[in-house]
Design a protein around this motif. Sequence first.
Motif, PDB file in Angstrom:
ATOM      1  N   LYS A   1      -8.530   4.883  -5.579  1.00 21.92           N
ATOM      2  CA  LYS A   1      -7.526   5.609  -6.338  1.00 21.92           C
ATOM      3  C   LYS A   1      -7.701   5.404  -7.849  1.00 21.92           C
ATOM      4  O   LYS A   1      -8.442   4.534  -8.282  1.00 21.92           O
ATOM      5  CB  LYS A   1      -6.124   5.185  -5.881  1.00 21.92           C
TER       6      LYS A   1
ATOM      7  N   CYS B   1       0.625   9.977  -3.524  1.00 22.46           N
ATOM      8  CA  CYS B   1      -0.387   8.918  -3.367  1.00 22.46           C
ATOM      9  C   CYS B   1      -1.735   9.288  -3.992  1.00 22.46           C
ATOM     10  O   CYS B   1      -2.613   8.439  -4.110  1.00 22.46           O
ATOM     11  CB  CYS B   1      -0.564   8.573  -1.888  1.00 22.46           C
ATOM     12  N   GLN B   2      -1.907  10.568  -4.364  1.00 29.01           N
ATOM     13  CA  GLN B   2      -3.154  10.975  -5.039  1.00 29.01           C
ATOM     14  C   GLN B   2      -2.851  11.579  -6.411  1.00 29.01           C
ATOM     15  O   GLN B   2      -3.706  12.253  -6.979  1.00 29.01           O
ATOM     16  CB  GLN B   2      -3.899  12.017  -4.190  1.00 29.01           C
TER      17      GLN B   2
ATOM     18  N   ASN C   1       0.850  -1.211   0.000  1.00 30.75           N
ATOM     19  CA  ASN C   1       0.000   0.000   0.000  1.00 30.75           C
ATOM     20  C   ASN C   1       0.878   1.250   0.000  1.00 30.75           C
ATOM     21  O   ASN C   1       2.106   1.157   0.073  1.00 30.75           O
ATOM     22  CB  ASN C   1      -0.990  -0.006   1.183  1.00 30.75           C
ATOM     23  N   GLY C   2       0.224   2.403  -0.066  1.00 25.80           N
ATOM     24  CA  GLY C   2       0.963   3.666  -0.148  1.00 25.80           C
ATOM     25  C   GLY C   2       1.642   4.025   1.162  1.00 25.80           C
ATOM     26  O   GLY C   2       2.741   4.598   1.165  1.00 25.80           O
TER      27      GLY C   2
ATOM     28  N   SER D   1      -0.136   5.381  -4.077  1.00 23.84           N
ATOM     29  CA  SER D   1      -1.122   4.440  -3.500  1.00 23.84           C
ATOM     30  C   SER D   1      -2.023   3.929  -4.613  1.00 23.84           C
ATOM     31  O   SER D   1      -2.408   4.690  -5.507  1.00 23.84           O
ATOM     32  CB  SER D   1      -1.971   5.166  -2.450  1.00 23.84           C
TER      33      SER D   1
ATOM     34  N   LEU E   1       5.672   4.895   1.573  1.00 27.46           N
ATOM     35  CA  LEU E   1       6.263   6.073   2.225  1.00 27.46           C
ATOM     36  C   LEU E   1       7.206   5.662   3.361  1.00 27.46           C
ATOM     37  O   LEU E   1       8.292   6.229   3.516  1.00 27.46           O
ATOM     38  CB  LEU E   1       5.151   6.985   2.760  1.00 27.46           C
TER      39      LEU E   1
ATOM     40  N   ASP F   1       4.966  12.637  -1.562  1.00 24.67           N
ATOM     41  CA  ASP F   1       3.780  11.821  -1.336  1.00 24.67           C
ATOM     42  C   ASP F   1       2.865  12.079  -2.538  1.00 24.67           C
ATOM     43  O   ASP F   1       2.126  13.056  -2.589  1.00 24.67           O
ATOM     44  CB  ASP F   1       3.107  12.222  -0.019  1.00 24.67           C
TER      45      ASP F   1
ATOM     46  N   VAL G   1       3.154  16.878  -0.532  1.00 24.21           N
ATOM     47  CA  VAL G   1       2.053  15.988  -0.916  1.00 24.21           C
ATOM     48  C   VAL G   1       1.345  16.675  -2.088  1.00 24.21           C
ATOM     49  O   VAL G   1       0.971  17.838  -1.958  1.00 24.21           O
ATOM     50  CB  VAL G   1       1.035  15.835   0.236  1.00 24.21           C
TER      51      VAL G   1
ATOM     52  N   THR H   1      -3.583  17.157   4.371  1.00 25.76           N
ATOM     53  CA  THR H   1      -3.307  15.895   3.680  1.00 25.76           C
ATOM     54  C   THR H   1      -4.073  14.768   4.345  1.00 25.76           C
ATOM     55  O   THR H   1      -4.613  14.928   5.444  1.00 25.76           O
ATOM     56  CB  THR H   1      -1.791  15.595   3.697  1.00 25.76           C
ATOM     57  N   PHE H   2      -4.079  13.632   3.672  1.00 22.50           N
ATOM     58  CA  PHE H   2      -4.655  12.445   4.297  1.00 22.50           C
ATOM     59  C   PHE H   2      -3.785  12.050   5.493  1.00 22.50           C
ATOM     60  O   PHE H   2      -2.564  12.204   5.457  1.00 22.50           O
ATOM     61  CB  PHE H   2      -4.722  11.306   3.268  1.00 22.50           C
TER      62      PHE H   2
ATOM     63  N   ALA I   1      -2.482   9.548   6.593  1.00 23.69           N
ATOM     64  CA  ALA I   1      -1.338   8.635   6.417  1.00 23.69           C
ATOM     65  C   ALA I   1      -0.022   9.403   6.336  1.00 23.69           C
ATOM     66  O   ALA I   1       1.022   8.893   6.768  1.00 23.69           O
ATOM     67  CB  ALA I   1      -1.528   7.794   5.157  1.00 23.69           C
ATOM     68  N   THR I   2      -0.039  10.615   5.779  1.00 21.44           N
ATOM     69  CA  THR I   2       1.214  11.388   5.689  1.00 21.44           C
ATOM     70  C   THR I   2       1.721  11.698   7.094  1.00 21.44           C
ATOM     71  O   THR I   2       2.921  11.580   7.382  1.00 21.44           O
ATOM     72  CB  THR I   2       1.011  12.698   4.893  1.00 21.44           C
TER      73      THR I   2
ATOM     74  N   GLN J   1      -4.885   2.167  -3.667  1.00 19.59           N
ATOM     75  CA  GLN J   1      -6.026   1.729  -2.844  1.00 19.59           C
ATOM     76  C   GLN J   1      -7.315   1.829  -3.676  1.00 19.59           C
ATOM     77  O   GLN J   1      -7.334   2.455  -4.743  1.00 19.59           O
ATOM     78  CB  GLN J   1      -6.026   2.603  -1.567  1.00 19.59           C
TER      79      GLN J   1
END
Length: 449
Positions: free
Chosen positions: A233, A206-207, A106-107, A228, A111, A204, A178, A132-133, A135-136, A230
């Motif tokens: 995404k 991830c998006q 996963n993302g 990511s 990271l 990052d 990000v 940010t999400f 997760a960062t 996921q």
Amino acid sequence: MNRKNLTRRRFLAAASTGAIAVAVSGRIPAYGNASKTAGKPAILGGKAIRTKPFHGWPVWDKSAEEHILSILRSGNWYRGRGETVTEFEKKYAELLGVKRCICTMNGTNALLTAMHVLDVGVGDEVIVSPYTFIATYNVVIGSSALPVFADTDPETFQINPDKIEQRITKRTRAIMPVHILGLPANMDRINAIAKKHNLIVIEDACQAWLAEWKGKKCGTLSDLGCFSFQNSKHLPIGEGGAVVGNDDEIMDRVHSYHNCGRPYGCVERTSRYPIIGTNRRMTEYQAAIGLSQIQRLEADTEKRNKNAQYLTSRIKGIPGILPHRLYKEVTRAAYHLYPFRYKKEQFNNMSRDRFLAALRAEGIPCSSGYGPQYKDGLIEAALNSKNFKRSFSKARLDRYRDELHYPDNDRLCEEAVWLSQTLLLGSKSDIDDIADAIQKIYENRDKLA
Ligand SMILES: Cc1ncc(COP(=O)(O)O)c(C=O)c1O
């Protein structure tokens, strides 16, 4: 376009459609499709602008099923016994124009892997955006480093490069920009600051699949980039992630680390045993789904961009609606979300929650996006942890608490409205529905507020 011109233009439009009496009375007439925006708001019992659903997600390609079944039947389910993960890595690297790609499960773990391999960890400070999400935040804290926030630029929704240098201390080791919502952060400024202060940059992304800064793909503009895959995404696998980079030695270390520290490329055994590592490998099934999904990514990205531009052109004239700004160096955005700011003052002080409810009632899914998460217990819990108390002085942590104010970010969290990427995958008339619904709410602001 300034507001004065807009009002004038609307007035002229109103006059030309014979709606001058309405315009003179101060009510701005429909900018979009007047027959659609007229009438009672759906939230007050009127007819909704839209009743059919938008594009669904994820989209499954039946032709990929045989590939997955063949992996299942082969019994070669992990990358050590198959070629599918390697094939997906090659394809994704090619698509991004980057030398190497290593997949993870996963993302978040992509990271964490990048942080480890670049030796960013205990006692280090990492500059990140608060917007940010979560997760960062988690990967920085999870690596026992201090996430130091630089305030957000509300116009671009990205980390504000003007606010980065003031956050740098002797302990700062990295910047983690990000590309939030799939809109590129200002990589020229960020890389220049990093160079000046000798800092590592981990993107990052991830998006931000296929988003571009001056023609180069996000995720390939720094020391390492992370993605990511996921479920929600644009390249959805359910779970999945990737680390990408151009430096062979670093990427060999990524490979070795993600595969239990087994030797890879230039990474050799230091004894009979593997070096420090972990298991963050992607499975062969995940990669097979990825190979199928990757085929639609380019065309989808193009469509999202075209529709996003059209949506901006439709809504930028509505008073109180401020579409996001892309930096001029952005050659393409990924549009994981389409964001704009909502200024309630222009909507007779109707709260954003009420605006969102009214928009949903018109058949347009929308949300308010991230809140000021840095104020949540997560950060305080980290500061109070044994780990942090050991790694940072009390004076540093006290100062950190004192500086934990990000007024631009907070304002953005109060004003943001997000539309999901799936809304951008439909036809022009889908976008018209969104714009007409916003316009309708604007025209009925007095009844709704
Ligand atoms: C900005 C950002 N960073 C990191 C992640 C973590 O990725 P994953 O959910 O694949 O672990 C995500 C996922 O949503 C994300 O949006």
